[in-house]
Write a protein that holds these residues in place. Structure first.
Motif, PDB file in Angstrom:
ATOM      1  N   ASN A  23       0.829  -1.209   0.000  1.00 15.57           N
ATOM      2  CA  ASN A  23       0.000   0.000   0.000  1.00 15.57           C
ATOM      3  C   ASN A  23       0.859   1.253   0.000  1.00 15.57           C
ATOM      4  N   VAL A  24       1.486   1.526  -1.124  1.00 17.77           N
ATOM      5  CA  VAL A  24       2.338   2.695  -1.238  1.00 17.77           C
ATOM      6  C   VAL A  24       1.457   3.932  -1.465  1.00 17.77           C
ATOM      7  N   ASP A  25       1.863   5.053  -0.931  1.00 18.25           N
ATOM      8  CA  ASP A  25       1.123   6.302  -1.093  1.00 18.25           C
ATOM      9  C   ASP A  25       1.386   6.862  -2.487  1.00 18.25           C
ATOM     10  N   HIS A  26       0.424   6.698  -3.378  1.00 21.70           N
ATOM     11  CA  HIS A  26       0.578   7.088  -4.778  1.00 21.70           C
ATOM     12  C   HIS A  26       0.829   8.589  -4.946  1.00 21.70           C
ATOM     13  N   ASP A  27       0.226   9.393  -4.097  1.00 21.73           N
ATOM     14  CA  ASP A  27       0.425  10.839  -4.187  1.00 21.73           C
ATOM     15  C   ASP A  27       1.872  11.225  -3.870  1.00 21.73           C
ATOM     16  N   LEU A  28       2.461  10.551  -2.881  1.00 25.49           N
ATOM     17  CA  LEU A  28       3.855  10.834  -2.538  1.00 25.49           C
ATOM     18  C   LEU A  28       4.794  10.380  -3.649  1.00 25.49           C
ATOM     19  N   VAL A  29       4.491   9.232  -4.270  1.00 35.00           N
ATOM     20  CA  VAL A  29       5.300   8.750  -5.399  1.00 35.00           C
ATOM     21  C   VAL A  29       5.217   9.758  -6.540  1.00 35.00           C
ATOM     22  N   ALA A  30       4.005  10.195  -6.873  1.00 30.74           N
ATOM     23  CA  ALA A  30       3.804  11.145  -7.974  1.00 30.74           C
ATOM     24  C   ALA A  30       4.510  12.465  -7.697  1.00 30.74           C
ATOM     25  N   ASP A  31       4.447  12.945  -6.458  1.00 34.81           N
ATOM     26  CA  ASP A  31       5.097  14.199  -6.100  1.00 34.81           C
ATOM     27  C   ASP A  31       6.614  14.088  -6.242  1.00 34.81           C
ATOM     28  N   ALA A  32       7.187  12.995  -5.737  1.00 37.13           N
ATOM     29  CA  ALA A  32       8.636  12.789  -5.848  1.00 37.13           C
ATOM     30  C   ALA A  32       9.041  12.657  -7.313  1.00 37.13           C
ATOM     31  N   PHE A  33       8.215  11.980  -8.109  1.00 39.14           N
ATOM     32  CA  PHE A  33       8.478  11.828  -9.539  1.00 39.14           C
ATOM     33  C   PHE A  33       8.528  13.186 -10.228  1.00 39.14           C
ATOM     34  N   ARG A  34       7.507  14.009  -9.990  1.00 42.34           N
ATOM     35  CA  ARG A  34       7.445  15.339 -10.617  1.00 42.34           C
ATOM     36  C   ARG A  34       8.643  16.204 -10.229  1.00 42.34           C
ATOM     37  N   ARG A  35       8.962  16.222  -8.953  1.00 38.95           N
ATOM     38  CA  ARG A  35      10.071  17.054  -8.482  1.00 38.95           C
ATOM     39  C   ARG A  35      11.401  16.617  -9.097  1.00 38.95           C
ATOM     40  N   GLU A  36      11.655  15.299  -9.080  1.00 44.57           N
ATOM     41  CA  GLU A  36      12.940  14.813  -9.595  1.00 44.57           C
ATOM     42  C   GLU A  36      13.036  14.972 -11.106  1.00 44.57           C
ATOM     43  N   LEU A  37      11.965  14.684 -11.838  1.00 50.12           N
ATOM     44  CA  LEU A  37      12.020  14.833 -13.290  1.00 50.12           C
ATOM     45  C   LEU A  37      12.181  16.305 -13.675  1.00 50.12           C
ATOM     46  N   THR A  38      11.517  17.193 -12.976  1.00 51.96           N
ATOM     47  CA  THR A  38      11.677  18.626 -13.229  1.00 51.96           C
ATOM     48  C   THR A  38      13.118  19.047 -12.987  1.00 51.96           C
ATOM     49  N   ARG A  39      13.695  18.575 -11.900  1.00 59.46           N
ATOM     50  CA  ARG A  39      15.088  18.912 -11.584  1.00 59.46           C
ATOM     51  C   ARG A  39      16.025  18.406 -12.675  1.00 59.46           C
ATOM     52  N   LEU A  40      15.849  17.150 -13.076  1.00 60.78           N
ATOM     53  CA  LEU A  40      16.733  16.561 -14.091  1.00 60.78           C
ATOM     54  C   LEU A  40      16.627  17.280 -15.440  1.00 60.78           C
ATOM     55  N   VAL A  41      15.403  17.564 -15.860  1.00 60.61           N
ATOM     56  CA  VAL A  41      15.204  18.234 -17.149  1.00 60.61           C
ATOM     57  C   VAL A  41      15.756  19.654 -17.098  1.00 60.61           C
TER      58      VAL A  41
END
Length: 90
Positions: A23-41
Motif C-alpha cells: 500500500n504505497v502512497d501514490h500521491d507521494l510517489v507522484a510528487d517525488a516523480f514530478r520534483r525529480e524529473l523537473t530537476r533533471l530536465v
C-alpha cells in the motif's frame, strides 16, 4: 541580451502499476516523480522529444526493494524516464 524561451515538456503516464510494493502512497510517489524529473530536465535537459516506450523505462529502472519509500520510488522512476529521454526511444 535576449533570453531563450523555455521549452515545455509534457509527460503523460496513462497508468502506473507498482507490483510488489504493498500500500504505497501514490500521491507521494507522484510528487517525488514530478520534483525529480523537473530537476533533471532543468539541469540536464533532454535530447529526445519522441514518445518513450515502457520497455525503455523498465531497462533504466534499478531493482528496488518492496520496502522502498514513496520518495525513493518516485525518484527512481523519474531518473529512469529521464535516462530514456536522454537516449531516445529505440
Amino acid at each position: 541580451m535576449g533570453m531563450t524561451p523555455a521549452r515545455r515538456i509534457n509527460v503523460e503516464i496513462g497508468e502506473l502499476v507498482l507490483d510488489g510494493f504493498g500500500n504505497v502512497d501514490h500521491d507521494l510517489v507522484a510528487d517525488a516523480f514530478r520534483r525529480e524529473l523537473t530537476r533533471l530536465v532543468t539541469e540536464r535537459g533532454v535530447s529526445a522529444p519522441a514518445d518513450l516506450a515502457v520497455d525503455v523505462v523498465r531497462r533504466a529502472l534499478p531493482p528496488l526493494p518492496p520496502t522502498a519509500s514513496p520518495r525513493r520510488l518516485g525518484t527512481a522512476l523519474a531518473r529512469a524516464v529521464h535516462s530514456g529521454l536522454e537516449r531516445g526511444s529505440p
